[in-house]
Design an enzyme around this catalytic site. Structure first.
Site, PDB file in Angstrom:
ATOM      1  N   LYS A  26       6.751  48.291 -88.662  1.00 19.05           N
ATOM      2  CA  LYS A  26       6.809  48.973 -87.359  1.00 19.05           C
ATOM      3  C   LYS A  26       5.402  49.180 -86.803  1.00 19.05           C
ATOM      4  O   LYS A  26       5.146  48.902 -85.631  1.00 19.05           O
ATOM      5  CB  LYS A  26       7.537  50.320 -87.558  1.00 19.05           C
ATOM      6  CG  LYS A  26       7.810  51.065 -86.285  1.00 19.05           C
ATOM      7  CD  LYS A  26       9.046  51.938 -86.405  1.00 19.05           C
ATOM      8  CE  LYS A  26       8.824  53.178 -87.240  1.00 19.05           C
ATOM      9  NZ  LYS A  26       7.986  54.187 -86.577  1.00 19.05           N
ATOM     10  N   SER A  27       4.487  49.662 -87.625  1.00 22.32           N
ATOM     11  CA  SER A  27       3.121  49.927 -87.150  1.00 22.32           C
ATOM     12  C   SER A  27       2.466  48.652 -86.643  1.00 22.32           C
ATOM     13  O   SER A  27       1.805  48.641 -85.605  1.00 22.32           O
ATOM     14  CB  SER A  27       2.272  50.497 -88.290  1.00 22.32           C
ATOM     15  OG  SER A  27       2.752  51.750 -88.682  1.00 22.32           O
ATOM     16  N   ARG A  31       1.403  47.457 -82.587  1.00 20.09           N
ATOM     17  CA  ARG A  31       0.026  47.065 -82.277  1.00 20.09           C
ATOM     18  C   ARG A  31      -0.047  45.623 -81.789  1.00 20.09           C
ATOM     19  O   ARG A  31      -0.902  45.277 -80.974  1.00 20.09           O
ATOM     20  CB  ARG A  31      -0.858  47.289 -83.526  1.00 20.09           C
ATOM     21  CG  ARG A  31      -1.116  48.796 -83.780  1.00 20.09           C
ATOM     22  CD  ARG A  31      -1.550  49.036 -85.207  1.00 20.09           C
ATOM     23  NE  ARG A  31      -1.980  50.395 -85.480  1.00 20.09           N
ATOM     24  CZ  ARG A  31      -1.169  51.428 -85.760  1.00 20.09           C
ATOM     25  NH1 ARG A  31       0.152  51.253 -85.781  1.00 20.09           N
ATOM     26  NH2 ARG A  31      -1.662  52.624 -86.019  1.00 20.09           N
ATOM     27  N   ARG A 127       7.259  66.936 -80.089  1.00 23.21           N
ATOM     28  CA  ARG A 127       6.183  66.674 -81.068  1.00 23.21           C
ATOM     29  C   ARG A 127       4.796  66.948 -80.468  1.00 23.21           C
ATOM     30  O   ARG A 127       4.592  66.792 -79.264  1.00 23.21           O
ATOM     31  CB  ARG A 127       6.303  65.223 -81.589  1.00 23.21           C
ATOM     32  CG  ARG A 127       7.601  65.048 -82.361  1.00 23.21           C
ATOM     33  CD  ARG A 127       7.751  63.678 -82.923  1.00 23.21           C
ATOM     34  NE  ARG A 127       6.776  63.406 -83.961  1.00 23.21           N
ATOM     35  CZ  ARG A 127       6.603  62.221 -84.532  1.00 23.21           C
ATOM     36  NH1 ARG A 127       7.337  61.210 -84.145  1.00 23.21           N
ATOM     37  NH2 ARG A 127       5.717  62.065 -85.476  1.00 23.21           N
ATOM     38  N   SER A 171      -4.701  61.309 -89.694  1.00 27.64           N
ATOM     39  CA  SER A 171      -3.654  60.696 -88.871  1.00 27.64           C
ATOM     40  C   SER A 171      -4.108  59.352 -88.313  1.00 27.64           C
ATOM     41  O   SER A 171      -5.073  59.276 -87.551  1.00 27.64           O
ATOM     42  CB  SER A 171      -3.282  61.632 -87.719  1.00 27.64           C
ATOM     43  OG  SER A 171      -2.596  60.905 -86.714  1.00 27.64           O
ATOM     44  N   GLN A 173      -2.459  57.701 -86.211  1.00 29.37           N
ATOM     45  CA  GLN A 173      -2.141  57.656 -84.778  1.00 29.37           C
ATOM     46  C   GLN A 173      -3.288  58.227 -83.962  1.00 29.37           C
ATOM     47  O   GLN A 173      -3.652  57.686 -82.917  1.00 29.37           O
ATOM     48  CB  GLN A 173      -0.843  58.416 -84.509  1.00 29.37           C
ATOM     49  CG  GLN A 173       0.363  57.706 -85.102  1.00 29.37           C
ATOM     50  CD  GLN A 173       1.673  58.403 -84.808  1.00 29.37           C
ATOM     51  OE1 GLN A 173       1.694  59.516 -84.288  1.00 29.37           O
ATOM     52  NE2 GLN A 173       2.767  57.764 -85.164  1.00 29.37           N
ATOM     53  N   ASP A 319       5.261  58.411 -94.690  1.00 29.84           N
ATOM     54  CA  ASP A 319       6.618  58.204 -94.162  1.00 29.84           C
ATOM     55  C   ASP A 319       7.671  58.071 -95.265  1.00 29.84           C
ATOM     56  O   ASP A 319       8.862  57.978 -94.980  1.00 29.84           O
ATOM     57  CB  ASP A 319       6.649  56.935 -93.293  1.00 29.84           C
ATOM     58  CG  ASP A 319       5.879  57.131 -91.993  1.00 29.84           C
ATOM     59  OD1 ASP A 319       5.680  58.286 -91.582  1.00 29.84           O
ATOM     60  OD2 ASP A 319       5.465  56.123 -91.403  1.00 29.84           O
ATOM     61  N   ARG A 350      10.650  67.281 -91.793  1.00 28.79           N
ATOM     62  CA  ARG A 350      11.203  66.555 -92.955  1.00 28.79           C
ATOM     63  C   ARG A 350      11.219  67.388 -94.231  1.00 28.79           C
ATOM     64  O   ARG A 350      11.976  67.073 -95.155  1.00 28.79           O
ATOM     65  CB  ARG A 350      10.447  65.234 -93.162  1.00 28.79           C
ATOM     66  CG  ARG A 350      10.794  64.225 -92.088  1.00 28.79           C
ATOM     67  CD  ARG A 350      10.110  62.894 -92.253  1.00 28.79           C
ATOM     68  NE  ARG A 350      10.651  61.953 -91.279  1.00 28.79           N
ATOM     69  CZ  ARG A 350      10.071  60.816 -90.917  1.00 28.79           C
ATOM     70  NH1 ARG A 350       8.905  60.470 -91.449  1.00 28.79           N
ATOM     71  NH2 ARG A 350      10.639  60.028 -90.037  1.00 28.79           N
ATOM     72  N   ARG A 391      14.660  58.224 -91.063  1.00 33.67           N
ATOM     73  CA  ARG A 391      14.321  58.198 -92.492  1.00 33.67           C
ATOM     74  C   ARG A 391      15.142  59.217 -93.301  1.00 33.67           C
ATOM     75  O   ARG A 391      15.379  59.026 -94.492  1.00 33.67           O
ATOM     76  CB  ARG A 391      12.824  58.405 -92.688  1.00 33.67           C
ATOM     77  CG  ARG A 391      12.010  57.322 -91.983  1.00 33.67           C
ATOM     78  CD  ARG A 391      10.648  57.106 -92.557  1.00 33.67           C
ATOM     79  NE  ARG A 391       9.797  56.379 -91.625  1.00 33.67           N
ATOM     80  CZ  ARG A 391       9.811  55.060 -91.432  1.00 33.67           C
ATOM     81  NH1 ARG A 391      10.628  54.292 -92.141  1.00 33.67           N
ATOM     82  NH2 ARG A 391       9.007  54.498 -90.551  1.00 33.67           N
TER      83      ARG A 391
HETATM   84  C1  S3P Z   1       1.756  55.569 -87.855  1.00 35.53           C
HETATM   85  C2  S3P Z   1       1.060  56.610 -88.409  1.00 35.53           C
HETATM   86  C3  S3P Z   1       1.696  57.744 -89.112  1.00 35.53           C
HETATM   87  C4  S3P Z   1       3.142  57.439 -89.465  1.00 35.53           C
HETATM   88  C5  S3P Z   1       3.894  56.788 -88.336  1.00 35.53           C
HETATM   89  C6  S3P Z   1       3.229  55.481 -87.933  1.00 35.53           C
HETATM   90  C7  S3P Z   1       1.009  54.481 -87.169  1.00 35.53           C
HETATM   91  O1  S3P Z   1       1.683  58.876 -88.277  1.00 35.53           O
HETATM   92  O2  S3P Z   1       3.800  58.619 -89.857  1.00 35.53           O
HETATM   93  O3  S3P Z   1       5.225  56.533 -88.699  1.00 35.53           O
HETATM   94  O4  S3P Z   1       1.596  53.416 -86.911  1.00 35.53           O
HETATM   95  O5  S3P Z   1      -0.177  54.685 -86.886  1.00 35.53           O
HETATM   96  P1  S3P Z   1       0.449  59.933 -88.299  1.00 35.53           P
HETATM   97  O6  S3P Z   1      -0.739  59.215 -87.846  1.00 35.53           O
HETATM   98  O7  S3P Z   1       0.878  61.011 -87.348  1.00 35.53           O
HETATM   99  O8  S3P Z   1       0.380  60.423 -89.716  1.00 35.53           O
END
Ligand code: S3P
Length: 438
Positions: A26-27, A31, A127, A171, A173, A319, A350, A391
């Protein structure tokens, strides 16, 4: 969020055997669309995750004027518009359930000349977004929030300036958001992370020939360069494979080969934790796929034991904790997790949601402020709630492998955000899950 309400009825089953291939990461899929859209030239992606989250990113970039063909059997072709070629969308960009889309796109769009509004479903709208909008404000971005939450109204045309940011939380993200904004900022933007987080953004910047520097825990980027289109192969998502790693570990007599799993070292905490618990996991074939390491993973059942999870592994398995809690429930002894407060602000809380469900199933699971204490025991049967969280839904499905009776899991439609086809793949290797449309 999907409109349809779907419950799962997961019956006790015996063991997991055979081979499986999980959907694309997914990540990496998110991107690939973002970088492909901003690149000069045409980017071809294979193995793209055709799940709702990655599709929300894809749809948004189409709305921003990018010609994108597919996905068809995981193939996507992106006709990049260059760093400054995005167009004002006709309406709001709806990012559904996807925190990654919202946080990364906020950084990327802050540096554009156009105005955009980002919205999401109920879970995403609750969030925290200040973690990205605060540092972006220091870079001179102009973003209006709803008390630190979505919708986010991004006003284009700001002259961004580079900053150094010491991230208060580990993080990926936040890091990625600032690096994406940094491509549009004057001078250098750098971040230091308090713990190692997934580095897909840095790897993909390099694949698209955009210079980025990593020195220890500091990552820096300079504004004003361009991205060059390339071909990308998305590896299978270790976060999706994790359900089957735990499933094959806890179901006696299992032997399961999970093929083509991304094993980027910033993502493999789940393997390390399961091994510390006594899990039997072997990487049988390792290779490279689109700048990311990949392996086939053979998992055999094992008697797991409770452990104190090392805090340094928390961001590397962030995750995977819902399903690791299921492993802990089936282990001998006590498992203690600390330093994982972030789990409270994921698609659901979670820690609380898993503790509630495990308690319903007869397990002594005590939430703490930043983790949980789980006493291994016998899973019984009952009705649990997934709280719109993919999840959580899949974790309780896996719990059925060791349960005495049926587990009814309410609100599972969002499994489609990350793992389309989960029930079919799971049932093919030995689980027994029925979907009920409500
Ligand atoms: C992700 C970073 C993680 C992860 C999310 C995907 C990403 O989040 O939990 O499912 O693709 O950069 P955080 O950066 O908030 O930990």
């Amino acid at each position: 969020m999907s409109e349809q309400i779907i419950n799962y009825i997961a019956s006790p089953s015996k063991k997991l055997t055979g081979d499986i291939k999980v959907p694309g990461d997914k990540s990496v899929s998110h991107r690939s669309i973002m970088f492909g859209s901003l690149a000069d030239g045409v980017t071809h992606v294979s193995g793209f995750l055709e799940g709702e989250d990655a599709l929300a990113t894809l749809k948004s970039f189409k709305a921003l004027g990018v010609k994108i063909e597919g996905p068809k059997n995981g193939e996507v072709t992106i006709h990049g518009v260059g760093m400054n070629g995005l167009k004002t969308p006709d309406g709001d960009l709806d990012l559904g359930n996807s925190g990654t889309s919202m946080r990364l796109m906020t950084g990327l769009l802050s540096g554009q000349a156009i105005d955009c509004t980002l919205t999401g479903d109920r879970s995403l709208s609750s969030r925290p977004m200040k973690r990205v909008t605060d540092p972006l404000a220091l870079m001179n971005a102009n973003i209006e929030t709803n008390d630190g939450k979505a919708p986010l109204k991004i006003k284009g045309g700001s002259e961004l300036k580079g900053i150094h940011y010491d991230m208060p939380i580990a993080s990926a993200q936040v890091k990625s958001c600032l690096l994406l904004a940094g491509m549009y900022a004057e001078g250098e933007t750098s971040v230091t992370e308090p713990g190692v987080t997934r580095d897909h953004t840095e790897r993909m910047l390099r694949a698209f020939q955009y210079p980025v520097k990593t020195e220890g825990n500091k990552i820096s980027i300079e504004g004003g360069h361009s991205l060059k289109a390339c071909d990308l192969q998305v590896p299978g998502d270790i976060s999706s494979a994790a359900f089957f790693m735990v499933g094959a570990s806890i179901a006696e007599g299992s032997e399961l080969l999970i093929k083509n799993v991304g094993i980027n070292p910033t993502r493999t905490g789940v393997i390390d934790i399961l091994k510390l618990m006594g899990g039997d996991l072997t990487l049988v074939k390792e290779y490279q796929c689109g700048g990311e390491p990949v392996a086939d993973i053979l998992v055999k059942s094992a008697q797991l034991k409770g452990i104190e999870i090392p805090e340094r592994l928390v961001p590397l398995a962030i995750d995977e904790f819902p399903v690791l809690f299921v492993a802990a429930a089936c282990a001998e002894g006590t498992t203690i997790l600390t330093g994982a407060k972030e789990l409270r602000v994921k698609e659901s809380d979670r820690i609380q949601v898993m503790a509630d469900g495990l308690q319903t199933l007869g397990i002594d699971a005590k939430p703490t402020e930043d983790g949980i204490v789980i006493q291994g025991g016998r899973l019984t049967s009952g009705k649990v709630h997934a709280h719109d969280d993919h999840r959580i839904a899949m974790s309780f499905s896996i719990a059925s492998l060791c349960a005495e009776g049926e587990i009814v899991i309410e609100d599972c439609a969002n499994v489609a955000t990350s793992f389309p086809g989960f029930v079919k793949i799971a049932n093919n290797v030995g689980l027994s899950i029925k979907e009920e449309l409500v």
